[in-house]
Scaffold this motif. Structure first.
Motif, PDB file in Angstrom:
ATOM      1  N   SER A 101       1.655  -0.752  -3.123  1.00 36.34           N
ATOM      2  CA  SER A 101       1.821   0.478  -2.867  1.00 36.34           C
ATOM      3  C   SER A 101       2.289   1.217  -4.135  1.00 36.34           C
ATOM      4  N   THR A 102       2.669   0.349  -4.994  1.00 38.80           N
ATOM      5  CA  THR A 102       3.513   0.892  -6.202  1.00 38.80           C
ATOM      6  C   THR A 102       2.340   0.894  -7.511  1.00 38.80           C
ATOM      7  N   ILE A 103       1.658  -0.270  -7.303  1.00 38.02           N
ATOM      8  CA  ILE A 103       0.835  -0.457  -8.490  1.00 38.02           C
ATOM      9  C   ILE A 103      -0.569   0.176  -8.206  1.00 38.02           C
ATOM     10  N   SER A 104      -0.854   0.579  -6.898  1.00 34.95           N
ATOM     11  CA  SER A 104      -2.496   0.888  -6.652  1.00 34.95           C
ATOM     12  C   SER A 104      -2.194   1.759  -5.482  1.00 34.95           C
ATOM     13  N   PRO A 105      -1.323   2.563  -5.544  1.00 35.23           N
ATOM     14  CA  PRO A 105      -1.140   3.552  -4.247  1.00 35.23           C
ATOM     15  C   PRO A 105      -2.625   4.377  -3.853  1.00 35.23           C
ATOM     16  N   ASP A 106      -3.752   4.557  -4.612  1.00 32.13           N
ATOM     17  CA  ASP A 106      -4.784   5.373  -4.301  1.00 32.13           C
ATOM     18  C   ASP A 106      -5.786   4.727  -3.879  1.00 32.13           C
ATOM     19  N   LYS A 107      -5.533   3.362  -4.195  1.00 32.79           N
ATOM     20  CA  LYS A 107      -6.914   2.339  -3.956  1.00 32.79           C
ATOM     21  C   LYS A 107      -6.700   1.081  -3.081  1.00 32.79           C
ATOM     22  N   LEU A 108      -5.836   0.119  -3.530  1.00 30.89           N
ATOM     23  CA  LEU A 108      -5.460  -1.015  -2.481  1.00 30.89           C
ATOM     24  C   LEU A 108      -4.665  -0.850  -1.471  1.00 30.89           C
ATOM     25  N   TYR A 109      -3.543   0.197  -1.772  1.00 28.40           N
ATOM     26  CA  TYR A 109      -2.793   0.592  -0.623  1.00 28.40           C
ATOM     27  C   TYR A 109      -3.427   1.521   0.192  1.00 28.40           C
ATOM     28  N   LEU A 110      -4.094   2.085  -0.099  1.00 29.20           N
ATOM     29  CA  LEU A 110      -4.897   3.433   0.809  1.00 29.20           C
ATOM     30  C   LEU A 110      -5.794   2.223   1.537  1.00 29.20           C
ATOM     31  N   LEU A 111      -6.581   1.445   1.127  1.00 27.65           N
ATOM     32  CA  LEU A 111      -7.480   0.479   1.766  1.00 27.65           C
ATOM     33  C   LEU A 111      -6.597  -0.294   2.906  1.00 27.65           C
ATOM     34  N   LEU A 112      -5.343  -0.715   2.590  1.00 33.32           N
ATOM     35  CA  LEU A 112      -4.615  -1.443   3.627  1.00 33.32           C
ATOM     36  C   LEU A 112      -4.490  -0.430   4.759  1.00 33.32           C
ATOM     37  N   ILE A 113      -4.035   0.873   4.584  1.00 35.20           N
ATOM     38  CA  ILE A 113      -3.555   1.643   5.405  1.00 35.20           C
ATOM     39  C   ILE A 113      -4.918   2.110   6.522  1.00 35.20           C
ATOM     40  N   SER A 143       3.976  -8.923   3.632  1.00 34.06           N
ATOM     41  CA  SER A 143       4.579  -7.781   3.592  1.00 34.06           C
ATOM     42  C   SER A 143       4.714  -7.146   2.017  1.00 34.06           C
ATOM     43  N   LEU A 144       5.543  -8.110   1.411  1.00 28.36           N
ATOM     44  CA  LEU A 144       6.372  -7.771  -0.074  1.00 28.36           C
ATOM     45  C   LEU A 144       4.765  -7.637  -1.050  1.00 28.36           C
ATOM     46  N   VAL A 145       3.776  -8.332  -0.709  1.00 28.39           N
ATOM     47  CA  VAL A 145       2.581  -8.157  -1.524  1.00 28.39           C
ATOM     48  C   VAL A 145       1.930  -6.738  -1.253  1.00 28.39           C
ATOM     49  N   ALA A 146       1.976  -6.311  -0.156  1.00 26.99           N
ATOM     50  CA  ALA A 146       1.282  -5.072   0.251  1.00 26.99           C
ATOM     51  C   ALA A 146       2.381  -4.009  -0.198  1.00 26.99           C
ATOM     52  N   LEU A 147       3.505  -4.320  -0.257  1.00 29.63           N
ATOM     53  CA  LEU A 147       4.648  -3.236  -0.895  1.00 29.63           C
ATOM     54  C   LEU A 147       4.360  -3.178  -2.384  1.00 29.63           C
ATOM     55  N   VAL A 148       4.208  -4.215  -2.981  1.00 28.75           N
ATOM     56  CA  VAL A 148       3.791  -3.933  -4.344  1.00 28.75           C
ATOM     57  C   VAL A 148       2.351  -3.295  -4.908  1.00 28.75           C
ATOM     58  N   TYR A 177      -2.081  -6.011  11.107  1.00 30.03           N
ATOM     59  CA  TYR A 177      -1.297  -4.567  11.590  1.00 30.03           C
ATOM     60  C   TYR A 177      -0.083  -4.619  11.207  1.00 30.03           C
ATOM     61  N   TRP A 178       0.901  -5.405  11.782  1.00 29.33           N
ATOM     62  CA  TRP A 178       2.421  -5.430  11.523  1.00 29.33           C
ATOM     63  C   TRP A 178       2.958  -5.457  10.156  1.00 29.33           C
ATOM     64  N   VAL A 179       2.271  -6.482   9.412  1.00 28.31           N
ATOM     65  CA  VAL A 179       2.345  -6.720   7.981  1.00 28.31           C
ATOM     66  C   VAL A 179       2.350  -5.305   7.200  1.00 28.31           C
ATOM     67  N   VAL A 180       1.161  -4.748   7.434  1.00 29.98           N
ATOM     68  CA  VAL A 180       1.151  -3.396   6.893  1.00 29.98           C
ATOM     69  C   VAL A 180       2.124  -2.213   7.248  1.00 29.98           C
ATOM     70  N   VAL A 181       2.425  -2.364   8.650  1.00 25.17           N
ATOM     71  CA  VAL A 181       3.323  -1.508   9.192  1.00 25.17           C
ATOM     72  C   VAL A 181       4.812  -1.789   8.411  1.00 25.17           C
ATOM     73  N   ILE A 182       5.130  -3.084   8.459  1.00 20.17           N
ATOM     74  CA  ILE A 182       6.411  -3.404   7.683  1.00 20.17           C
ATOM     75  C   ILE A 182       6.416  -2.493   6.451  1.00 20.17           C
ATOM     76  N   THR A 183       5.629  -2.764   5.807  1.00 18.18           N
ATOM     77  CA  THR A 183       5.378  -1.996   4.175  1.00 18.18           C
ATOM     78  C   THR A 183       5.709  -0.638   4.478  1.00 18.18           C
ATOM     79  N   ILE A 184       5.066   0.130   5.466  1.00 15.15           N
ATOM     80  CA  ILE A 184       4.895   1.659   5.414  1.00 15.15           C
ATOM     81  C   ILE A 184       6.168   2.110   5.838  1.00 15.15           C
TER      82      ILE A 184
END
Length: 451
Positions: A333-345, A326-331, A83-90
Motif C-alpha cells: 500500500s506504500t510502495i505500489s498503491p496504484d497497482k499492487l495494493y489496488l489489485l488486492l482491494i 498482512s504486513l506484506v500487503a501493508l508494504v 479476504y481478511w488478510v487484506v481487510v487487516i491491511t485496510i
C-alpha cells in the motif's frame, strides 16, 4: 461472546464508508443497508443452524468440506483467509490515517505496522486476551452508537435551539430518495457488504467457547435488532441531518454531525471512537485468519506446523503466518498503491458474496441430510426452508451478474473470479502432487519388499 455478537459487526466501514455510500446513492442509501442487512440475517440464521449442530473453528469452511466436498472447503477457507488478510491491511491504514492527524511526525504506514504488531501480540498470548480486548472495544462502540442515535433524534426534532431543524428537506428536496437512479443502489451494495465485517465470526469463535450452542444462539438472536439499530438507524439519521450531495460533510459524517453541536472536543471523541472501531475489526481479523488457517491445517489443506498452539491454546504459527502476509500487503500500500495494493482491494471485492453463496449451498445439503437422518439435532431452524435459502442464493448470484453488467464494478468481479480460480487450481495441483508423492513412496516400499 455476547458482546462480540452485539458490537462486533460495527467497524470502520460504518463510520467512514457510510459517507461514500450516501454521497453516491442519496437518501436511498438506507435501502442499501436494509437490503444487505436482510440477507446478512438470513446467512447468520443458516450459520446458526449449522453451528449449533457442529460447532467448529473452521465454521463454513468445515461445513463446505463436509457437505459439498474437500475442494469447496479448501477454496472457501483460503479465500476467506485472503479476504481478511487484506481487510487487516485496510483497517491498519485507516487507523494510521486517524492517528497520523494527531501525530503527523509518524508516517501512516509505520502507525499501521505498529497497530498490527501490537494486536498480533494480544492474539498470541491467548484467546481469552483477544476476547477481553474485543469485549471492551464492543462496549465502547455500542455506547457510542446509542449516544449518537439519541443525539441525532434530538437534532431531527429540533431539541437543540442553535441547530436548524432539518425536517424532510434533505430526504425529498434534493432529487428525491433515489436521485442517482436505481442503478446506484446496486453499486452501493458492494460497499455496504464490506461495511458488515465479521458478522459471521461468532460462529468461528463459538468453537473455542465453553458453551458453543449458547454463544451461537446469543449471536443469531441479536443480529436482527443490532442491524436495525446500529446500521439502518444510524444511516437514517445521517441522511436526514446531512445533505447527501455534500462531499465535504460526508467525508466523515459522524464527526460532521457532532461538530454541528459545537461541543468542545466532540469531533476528537468521535475520532477516538472510530479508531476503536477500526482496531476492533483489525483485532478480529487477526483472530479470524489464524483460526481459519488452523482449521485448514487440521484438514490437511495447510502446513501441519500451523497446528502448533501455545500453553494457553493460541495457534501461534497460524497467527504469525497471517500477520506476515498482512504486513506484506501493508508494504504494497506504500510502495505500489496504484497497482499492487489496488489489485488486492479488487481481488477481495466479491469474496464475501462467494463465501455467503457457499454457506447457503452447504446449508441446503446439511439441512436435508439432518431432516432425513437426525431431525432432533436441529436446535435452530432456518425460516421457510428451503425457499428462503434458495432466494438468498439467487439474490447473491444476481448481484454478481449485475456487477458484470456495471462497468465500474466489472474489474472487481473479474479480479475476484481470477483469485478464486487460482485458489481452486492450487487445490487440484496440491492433491495431484500429493498423489504422485504417495505413489512414489508406495513404489519404493514395493521395491524394498521384493528386494
Amino acid at each position: 461472546m455476547t458482546m462480540m455478537a452485539i458490537g462486533g459487526v460495527i467497524g470502520g466501514g460504518l463510520f467512514l464508508g457510510s459517507g461514500a455510500v450516501i454521497h453516491s446513492t442519496g437518501p436511498g442509501a438506507v435501502f442499501s443497508y436494509a437490503l444487505v442487512g436482510m440477507f446478512m440475517v438470513f446467512i447468520m440464521r443458516m450459520l446458526g443452524e449449522m453451528s449449533t449442530v457442529y460447532p467448529s473453528s473452521g465454521s463454513f469452511s468445515t461445513y463446505a468440506h463436509n457437505e459439498i466436498g474437500p475442494w469447496a472447503g479448501y477454496t472457501i477457507g483460503w479465500l476467506y483467509w485472503f479476504y481478511w488478510v487484506v481487510v487487516i491491511t485496510i483497517e491498519a491504514m485507516m487507523a494510521g490515517m486517524i492517528i497520523h492527524e494527531w501525530v503527523p511526525s509518524i508516517s501512516i504506514g509505520m502507525i499501521g505496522f505498529l497497530c498490527i504488531v501490537l494486536l498480533t501480540l494480544t492474539n498470541i498470548f491467548s484467546a481469552r486476551l483477544f476476547g477481553e480486548f474485543e469485549y471492551w472495544f464492543s462496549i465502547i462502540k455500542v455506547v457510542a452508537i446509542v449516544s449518537f442515535l439519541i443525539i441525532g433524534i434530538a437534532m431531527i426534532f429540533g431539541l437543540f435551539p442553535h441547530i436548524e431543524k432539518p425536517g424532510v428537506s434533505n430526504l425529498l428536496d434534493r432529487g428525491g430518495l433515489m436521485p442517482n437512479g436505481f442503478g446506484s443502489l446496486l453499486t452501493a451494495i458492494m460497499v455496504v457488504i464490506f461495511a458488515y465485517p465479521g458478522i459471521e465470526i461468532t460462529t468461528i469463535a463459538a468453537g473455542e467457547s465453553p458453551n458453543p450452542q449458547k454463544a451461537v444462539m446469543a449471536a443469531i438472536n441479536s443480529v436482527i435488532w443490532r442491524i436495525l439499530v446500529f446500521y439502518i438507524g444510524s444511516v437514517t439519521i445521517l441522511v436526514t441531518i446531512l445533505p447527501w450531495d455534500s462531499s465535504s460533510a460526508l467525508k466523515s459524517p459522524f464527526v460532521t454531525v457532532l461538530d454541528m453541536l459545537r461541543i468542545p472536543g466532540a469531533s476528537l471523541i468521535m475520532n477516538i471512537i472510530i479508531l476503536v472501531a477500526v482496531l476492533s475489526v483489525l483485532n478480529t481479523g487477526i483472530y479470524t485468519t489464524s483460526r481459519m488457517l488452523y482449521s485448514l491445517a487440521e484438514k490437511g489443506d495447510a502446513p501441519r506446523v500451523l497446528l502448533r498452539v501455545t500453553k494457553k491454546g493460541s495457534p501461534i504459527w497460524a497467527v504469525l503466518g497471517s500477520t506476515v502476509f498482512s504486513l506484506v500487503a501493508l508494504v504494497s500500500s506504500t510502495i505500489s498503491p496504484d497497482k499492487l495494493y489496488l489489485l488486492l482491494i479488487n481481488a477481495i471485492a466479491c469474496i464475501a458474496l462467494i463465501v455467503y453463496i457457499v454457506v447457503a449451498l452447504s446449508h441446503v445439503r446439511m439441512r436435508k441430510r439432518l431432516e432425513r437422518d437426525n431431525p432432533e439435532a436441529l436446535i435452530v431452524r432456518m425460516w421457510l426452508f428451503p425457499y428462503l435459502t434458495y432466494f438468498t442464493i439467487a439474490a447473491m448470484v444476481s448481484v454478481l451478474i449485475a456487477m458484470a453488467l456495471i462497468e465500474t464494478n466489472r474489474s472487481q468481479l473479474i479480479a475476484t473470479l481470477i483469485t478464486t480460480a487460482i485458489v481452486l487450481a492450487s487445490y487440484f495441483l496440491t492433491k495431484l502432487k500429493k498423489r504422485s508423492s504417495d505413489q512414489i513412496k508406495s513404489d519404493e516400499e514395493s521395491y524394498r519388499a521384493i528386494k
